[in-house]
Scaffold this active site. Structure first.
Site, PDB file in Angstrom:
ATOM      1  N   GLY A  38       0.802  -1.213   0.000  1.00 42.53           N
ATOM      2  CA  GLY A  38       0.000   0.000   0.000  1.00 42.53           C
ATOM      3  C   GLY A  38       0.841   1.271   0.000  1.00 42.53           C
ATOM      4  CD  GLU A  74      -1.448  -1.067  -3.769  1.00 43.89           C
ATOM      5  OE1 GLU A  74      -1.437  -1.230  -2.522  1.00 43.89           O
ATOM      6  OE2 GLU A  74      -2.173  -1.723  -4.531  1.00 43.89           O
ATOM      7  CD  GLU A 119       0.561  -5.577  -2.244  1.00 38.29           C
ATOM      8  OE1 GLU A 119       1.529  -5.885  -2.984  1.00 38.29           O
ATOM      9  OE2 GLU A 119       0.188  -4.405  -2.072  1.00 38.29           O
TER      10      GLU A 119
HETATM   11  N1  DAK Z   1       2.132  -3.936   8.758  1.00 41.66           N
HETATM   12  C1  DAK Z   1       2.212  -3.968  10.113  1.00 41.66           C
HETATM   13  N2  DAK Z   1       3.392  -3.813  10.803  1.00 41.66           N
HETATM   14  C2  DAK Z   1       4.487  -3.628  10.067  1.00 41.66           C
HETATM   15  C3  DAK Z   1       4.485  -3.594   8.644  1.00 41.66           C
HETATM   16  C4  DAK Z   1       3.222  -3.752   7.995  1.00 41.66           C
HETATM   17  N3  DAK Z   1       3.086  -3.665   6.686  1.00 41.66           N
HETATM   18  N4  DAK Z   1       5.756  -3.416   8.215  1.00 41.66           N
HETATM   19  C5  DAK Z   1       6.537  -3.340   9.334  1.00 41.66           C
HETATM   20  N5  DAK Z   1       5.784  -3.466  10.443  1.00 41.66           N
HETATM   21  C6  DAK Z   1       6.219  -3.444  11.839  1.00 41.66           C
HETATM   22  C7  DAK Z   1       6.870  -4.761  12.242  1.00 41.66           C
HETATM   23  O1  DAK Z   1       5.884  -5.714  12.579  1.00 41.66           O
HETATM   24  C8  DAK Z   1       7.702  -4.328  13.420  1.00 41.66           C
HETATM   25  O2  DAK Z   1       6.857  -4.169  14.541  1.00 41.66           O
HETATM   26  P1  DAK Z   1       7.143  -4.998  15.914  1.00 41.66           P
HETATM   27  O3  DAK Z   1       7.094  -6.429  15.524  1.00 41.66           O
HETATM   28  O4  DAK Z   1       8.509  -4.528  16.349  1.00 41.66           O
HETATM   29  O5  DAK Z   1       6.031  -4.574  16.832  1.00 41.66           O
HETATM   30  C9  DAK Z   1       8.166  -2.925  13.029  1.00 41.66           C
HETATM   31  O6  DAK Z   1       7.263  -2.488  12.026  1.00 41.66           O
HETATM   32  C10 DAK Z   1       9.579  -2.926  12.445  1.00 41.66           C
HETATM   33  O7  DAK Z   1       9.599  -3.860  11.379  1.00 41.66           O
HETATM   34  P2  DAK Z   1      10.717  -5.007  11.250  1.00 41.66           P
HETATM   35  O8  DAK Z   1      11.239  -5.386  12.587  1.00 41.66           O
HETATM   36  O9  DAK Z   1      10.153  -6.083  10.409  1.00 41.66           O
HETATM   37  O10 DAK Z   1      11.868  -4.223  10.469  1.00 41.66           O
HETATM   38  P3  DAK Z   1      12.968  -4.838   9.494  1.00 41.66           P
HETATM   39  O11 DAK Z   1      13.917  -3.733   9.217  1.00 41.66           O
HETATM   40  O12 DAK Z   1      13.501  -6.131  10.029  1.00 41.66           O
HETATM   41  O13 DAK Z   1      12.175  -5.198   8.139  1.00 41.66           O
HETATM   42  C11 DAK Z   1      10.609  -4.742   6.339  1.00 41.66           C
HETATM   43  C12 DAK Z   1      11.617  -4.156   7.388  1.00 41.66           C
HETATM   44  C13 DAK Z   1       9.897  -3.570   5.666  1.00 41.66           C
HETATM   45  C14 DAK Z   1      11.380  -5.549   5.284  1.00 41.66           C
HETATM   46  C15 DAK Z   1       9.613  -5.658   7.096  1.00 41.66           C
HETATM   47  O14 DAK Z   1       9.058  -4.944   8.193  1.00 41.66           O
HETATM   48  C16 DAK Z   1       8.476  -6.104   6.205  1.00 41.66           C
HETATM   49  O15 DAK Z   1       8.638  -7.012   5.372  1.00 41.66           O
HETATM   50  N6  DAK Z   1       7.292  -5.509   6.395  1.00 41.66           N
HETATM   51  C17 DAK Z   1       6.117  -5.892   5.675  1.00 41.66           C
HETATM   52  C18 DAK Z   1       6.161  -5.307   4.292  1.00 41.66           C
HETATM   53  C19 DAK Z   1       4.963  -5.729   3.449  1.00 41.66           C
HETATM   54  O16 DAK Z   1       4.720  -6.903   3.215  1.00 41.66           O
HETATM   55  N7  DAK Z   1       4.188  -4.708   3.036  1.00 41.66           N
HETATM   56  C20 DAK Z   1       3.034  -4.952   2.269  1.00 41.66           C
HETATM   57  C21 DAK Z   1       1.861  -5.061   3.176  1.00 41.66           C
HETATM   58  S1  DAK Z   1       0.476  -5.673   2.295  1.00 41.66           S
HETATM   59  C22 DAK Z   1      -6.388  -4.915  -0.268  1.00 41.66           C
HETATM   60  C23 DAK Z   1      -6.145  -3.714   0.321  1.00 41.66           C
HETATM   61  C24 DAK Z   1      -4.861  -3.326   0.613  1.00 41.66           C
HETATM   62  C25 DAK Z   1      -3.805  -4.151   0.330  1.00 41.66           C
HETATM   63  C26 DAK Z   1      -4.042  -5.363  -0.267  1.00 41.66           C
HETATM   64  C27 DAK Z   1      -5.307  -5.730  -0.588  1.00 41.66           C
HETATM   65  N8  DAK Z   1      -7.704  -5.345  -0.551  1.00 41.66           N
HETATM   66  C28 DAK Z   1      -8.800  -4.694   0.070  1.00 41.66           C
HETATM   67  C29 DAK Z   1      -7.941  -6.398  -1.474  1.00 41.66           C
HETATM   68  C30 DAK Z   1      -2.472  -3.757   0.700  1.00 41.66           C
HETATM   69  C31 DAK Z   1      -1.594  -4.680   1.123  1.00 41.66           C
HETATM   70  C32 DAK Z   1      -0.300  -4.348   1.689  1.00 41.66           C
HETATM   71  O17 DAK Z   1       0.150  -3.241   1.731  1.00 41.66           O
END
Ligand code: DAK
Length: 257
Positions: A108, A111, A131
Site C-alpha cells: 500500500g 500504491e 502482497e
Molecule cells: N504492517 C504492520 N506492521 C508492520 C508492517 C506492515 N506492513 N511493516 C513493518 N511493520 C512493523 C513490524 O511488525 C515491526 O513491529 P514490531 O514487531 O517490532 O512490533 C516494526 O514495524 C519494524 O519492522 P521489522 O522489525 O520487520 O523491520 P525490518 O527492518 O527487520 O524489516 C521490512 C523491514 C519492511 C522488510 C519488514 O518490516 C516487512 O517485510 N514488512 C512488511 C512489508 C509488506 O509486506 N508490506 C506490504 C503489506 S500488504 C487490499 C487492500 C490493501 C492491500 C491489499 C489488498 N484489498 C482490500 C484487497 C495492501 C496490502 C499491503 O500493503
C-alpha cells in the site's frame, strides 16, 4: 494522530507518522490520511502537496498486516475502498502531488506513491508490491497504476514475484523520477514543489486533468478533452499574465484567476 500536515508557503507536506510500525497504514491512519488529503485538495492556498514518511527507515511499509489479518470479505471491501480513495485523491486533486520516498515503500505504500504525480526517492528507498507473499494481490490500485508507470511486463514480474527494487533500479524502470542522497531528498522535493506552486493553478489543474487522460480511453477522446481544457484557459487572467510577461520580458505572477 499519525498524520502530520505542515506548510512551507503554498506547499503542504503530509507526513505519515507511525515510525514504530514503519508507517504502515492501519484503519485510524488511513482514515486520517484520507481526511488530510481531502483538506489539502480543497484548500486553495495549497498549490502543491508532498507525501512522505516519518523517521529514517520508511515511507510507508504497506497496509498494516496485523490489522488486515482478521478482515472478513466485507471488511476487506471497505478497506480496499479507503486505500482507493487516498490514492485517487493524490492522483486527481487539482494540484501536483509529489512522493518523497525516504525508505520502504511497500504494498500500500508503493500504491500511495503511485497515486502521486511525481516520485522522488532517497538512495535508501526500497519499493515493491509484496502482497503475493501474503496470499493477496495489490488492493489499493497497484494492479492498475504500476503497469501504467513501468509497463505491463515489468509490473507483472514485480507483482508476481513480490520482489523489492532498490532506488537505482526504480529509477531505471521509471518507477521514480529521480534519486537523491537521504539528506537531499526533502530539500530537492520541496524545491520542485515550490517551483510547481509558482505556476498558474488553473493551467496546472488542467494540465494534470489532461495528462491523466493519456492512458485512459481513446486518443481521440483525450484530444477532444485537451482542446476543451486548452480553450478554457483563454478565459483566465493567468493566461494573459503568462503571455504578457513573456512579451514584456519579465517573470509572470500568477493569481489563479
Ligand atoms: N504492517 C504492520 N506492521 C508492520 C508492517 C506492515 N506492513 N511493516 C513493518 N511493520 C512493523 C513490524 O511488525 C515491526 O513491529 P514490531 O514487531 O517490532 O512490533 C516494526 O514495524 C519494524 O519492522 P521489522 O522489525 O520487520 O523491520 P525490518 O527492518 O527487520 O524489516 C521490512 C523491514 C519492511 C522488510 C519488514 O518490516 C516487512 O517485510 N514488512 C512488511 C512489508 C509488506 O509486506 N508490506 C506490504 C503489506 S500488504 C487490499 C487492500 C490493501 C492491500 C491489499 C489488498 N484489498 C482490500 C484487497 C495492501 C496490502 C499491503 O500493503
Amino acid at each position: 494522530m499519525s498524520i502530520d500536515v505542515t506548510r512551507d508557503g503554498a506547499v503542504a507536506i503530509v507526513t505519515v507518522n507511525r515510525p514504530e510500525a514503519l508507517n504502515a497504514l492501519n484503519l485510524e491512519t488511513i482514515q486520517e490520511l484520507r481526511s488530510a488529503l481531502q483538506a489539502v485538495a480543497t484548500d486553495d492556498s495549497v498549490r502543491a502537496v508532498v507525501l512522505t514518511g516519518a523517521g529514517e527507515k520508511a515511507f510507508i511499509a504497506g497496509a498494516d498486516i496485523k490489522y488486515m489479518s482478521t478482515l472478513t470479505v466485507l471488511e476487506a471491501r471497505a478497506w480496499g475502498a479507503l486505500g482507493h480513495a487516498c490514492a485517487s485523491l493524490l492522483e486527481s486533486m487539482p494540484k501536483p502531488t509529489i512522493a518523497a520516498i525516504n525508505g520502504f515503500a511497500l504494498g500500500g505504500g508503493c500504491e500511495m506513491a503511485l497515486g502521486c504525480d511525481i516520485r522522488y526517492a532517497s538512495t535508501k528507498a526500497k519499493l515493491g508490491q509484496p502482497e503475493i507473499n501474503l496470499g493477496i494481490l495489490p488492493g489499493w490500485g497497484g494492479s492498475q497504476r504500476l503497469p501504467r508507470v513501468v509497463g505491463l511486463g515489468i509490473a507483472k514480474e514485480l507483482i508476481f514475484t513480490g520482489r523489492m527494487v532498490d532506488a537505482a533500479e526504480a529509477a531505471r524502470i521509471g518507477l521514480v523520477n529521480a534519486v537523491f542522497e537521504p539528506e537531499e531528498l526533502l530539500p530537492k522535493t520541496l524545491e520542485l514543489a515550490q517551483q510547481l506552486a509558482g505556476k498558474s493553478p488553473s493551467a496546472m489543474a488542467f494540465a494534470k486533468q489532461a495528462t491523466n487522460l493519456a492512458l485512459q480511453g481513446s486518443v481521440a477522446d483525450g484530444l477532444a478533452q485537451e482542446a476543451t481544457l486548452f480553450a478554457a484557459l483563454f478565459a483566465t487572467e493567468d493566461q494573459s499574465e503568462g503571455m504578457g510577461a513573456f512579451i514584456e520580458k519579465r517573470p509572470p505572477s500568477f493569481t489563479g484567476r
